[in-house]
Scaffold this motif. Sequence first.
Motif, PDB file in Angstrom:
ATOM      1  N   VAL A  33       0.861  -1.179   0.000  1.00  0.00           N
ATOM      2  CA  VAL A  33       0.000   0.000   0.000  1.00  0.00           C
ATOM      3  C   VAL A  33       0.898   1.230   0.000  1.00  0.00           C
ATOM      4  O   VAL A  33       1.662   1.459   0.944  1.00  0.00           O
ATOM      5  N   ILE A  34       0.820   2.000  -1.061  1.00  0.00           N
ATOM      6  CA  ILE A  34       1.587   3.236  -1.134  1.00  0.00           C
ATOM      7  C   ILE A  34       0.840   4.302  -0.322  1.00  0.00           C
ATOM      8  O   ILE A  34      -0.358   4.501  -0.523  1.00  0.00           O
ATOM      9  N   ILE A  62      -2.539   2.099  -5.049  1.00  0.00           N
ATOM     10  CA  ILE A  62      -2.011   3.417  -5.392  1.00  0.00           C
ATOM     11  C   ILE A  62      -3.004   4.460  -4.893  1.00  0.00           C
ATOM     12  O   ILE A  62      -4.184   4.402  -5.233  1.00  0.00           O
ATOM     13  N   PRO A  63      -2.561   5.437  -4.099  1.00  0.00           N
ATOM     14  CA  PRO A  63      -3.512   6.387  -3.517  1.00  0.00           C
ATOM     15  C   PRO A  63      -3.911   7.505  -4.474  1.00  0.00           C
ATOM     16  O   PRO A  63      -3.206   7.812  -5.439  1.00  0.00           O
ATOM     17  N   GLU A  64      -5.054   8.126  -4.188  1.00  0.00           N
ATOM     18  CA  GLU A  64      -5.425   9.360  -4.867  1.00  0.00           C
ATOM     19  C   GLU A  64      -4.324  10.388  -4.627  1.00  0.00           C
ATOM     20  O   GLU A  64      -3.795  10.489  -3.528  1.00  0.00           O
ATOM     21  N   PRO A  86      -5.905   5.171  -9.504  1.00  0.00           N
ATOM     22  CA  PRO A  86      -6.833   6.211  -9.034  1.00  0.00           C
ATOM     23  C   PRO A  86      -7.137   7.263 -10.093  1.00  0.00           C
ATOM     24  O   PRO A  86      -6.421   7.407 -11.084  1.00  0.00           O
ATOM     25  N   ASP A  87      -8.198   8.023  -9.836  1.00  0.00           N
ATOM     26  CA  ASP A  87      -8.665   9.041 -10.778  1.00  0.00           C
ATOM     27  C   ASP A  87      -7.702  10.201 -10.953  1.00  0.00           C
ATOM     28  O   ASP A  87      -7.892  11.022 -11.857  1.00  0.00           O
ATOM     29  N   ILE A 106      -7.778  -4.656 -15.088  1.00  0.00           N
ATOM     30  CA  ILE A 106      -7.257  -3.356 -14.710  1.00  0.00           C
ATOM     31  C   ILE A 106      -8.276  -2.300 -15.109  1.00  0.00           C
ATOM     32  O   ILE A 106      -8.893  -2.382 -16.177  1.00  0.00           O
ATOM     33  N   SER A 107      -8.486  -1.358 -14.209  1.00  0.00           N
ATOM     34  CA  SER A 107      -9.413  -0.267 -14.472  1.00  0.00           C
ATOM     35  C   SER A 107      -8.600   1.000 -14.714  1.00  0.00           C
ATOM     36  O   SER A 107      -7.886   1.468 -13.829  1.00  0.00           O
ATOM     37  N   ILE A 108      -8.707   1.519 -15.932  1.00  0.00           N
ATOM     38  CA  ILE A 108      -7.985   2.734 -16.297  1.00  0.00           C
ATOM     39  C   ILE A 108      -8.979   3.894 -16.221  1.00  0.00           C
ATOM     40  O   ILE A 108      -9.935   3.936 -16.992  1.00  0.00           O
TER      41      ILE A 108
END
Length: 228
Positions: A33-34, A62-64, A86-87, A106-108
Motif C-alpha cells: 500500500v503506497i 495506489i492512492p489518490e 486512481p482518478d 485493470i481499471s484505467i
Amino acid sequence: MGTRPGKSITAISEDGESYYVTGIGTVTDFNIVIPLIYNNKPVIGISEKAFFGCNSLTDITIPEGVTSIGNYAFYNCGSLTSIVIPDSVTSIGDYAFYNCGSLTSISIPNSVISIGHGAFSGCSSLTSVAIPEGVTNIGEYTFSDCSSLTSVSIPEGVASIGLGSFKNCNNLNSIIIPSSVTQIMANAFYNLGGLSTIICQAKNPPLIYSNTFSNQESCVLYVPEEAL
C-alpha cells in the motif's frame, strides 16, 4: 508502504513539496500500500523502474494524488494479479505493466490521457480493457500479446491506432473502430486468429498501413452506408 517504507520513497520533487516512489527498498510484503502522505508531504508519482522485475509482488494500492506511473514502473511483475489506478493519474508510461502475465483485470480511469508504448504488452491473462475517453492515440504495441483479451473498448476521440498495438491478441473476436480514427498503423491487428467482426464507424475510411489486419482466418468488415 508495507512494513518498512523508509527506503522505498526516496525521491523528492523539484519543488521540494512532494515525493515519488522510487523502489521497493527493503519491503518484503507481497501486498503493498503506497501511502497518501509521506514525511508530511504528498506522494505524487511512481518513478521509472520503481518496481521493475518485482516478481513476488501480487497486489498494490495506489492512492489518490498520484498523477503519473513512470516508464517500466511494473515491468515484468509476473505475479501481480490486480491493481486499481486512481482518478488522479493522467499518464501511464512506456512498458509500465509490460509482461505482467498474472494481471487479469485493470481499471484505467478517465483521467488518463496518455498511455505509453507497450504499456500493457504481454499481459497474457488480461481479458478486457476500456481505453479512457481522453486518450487520442493508442501507442505502439500497447496491448500486443494480450492473448486472453476478448473485449476492448476504443472511445470516440482516438485518432491513431499505433504500430502492432493489438498484435497477437488471438482471442479478440470483435473490434469497433470509432469515426474519429484517421489512421491505423502497420500490424495493429496482426494475427488475431479469433477476430470475426470489424465495425468501422468512419464515413471516410482511415488510412491503413501494411499488414494491419493480416493473418485473420475469417472476418467480416462493416462500414457506414455513406462510406460505400
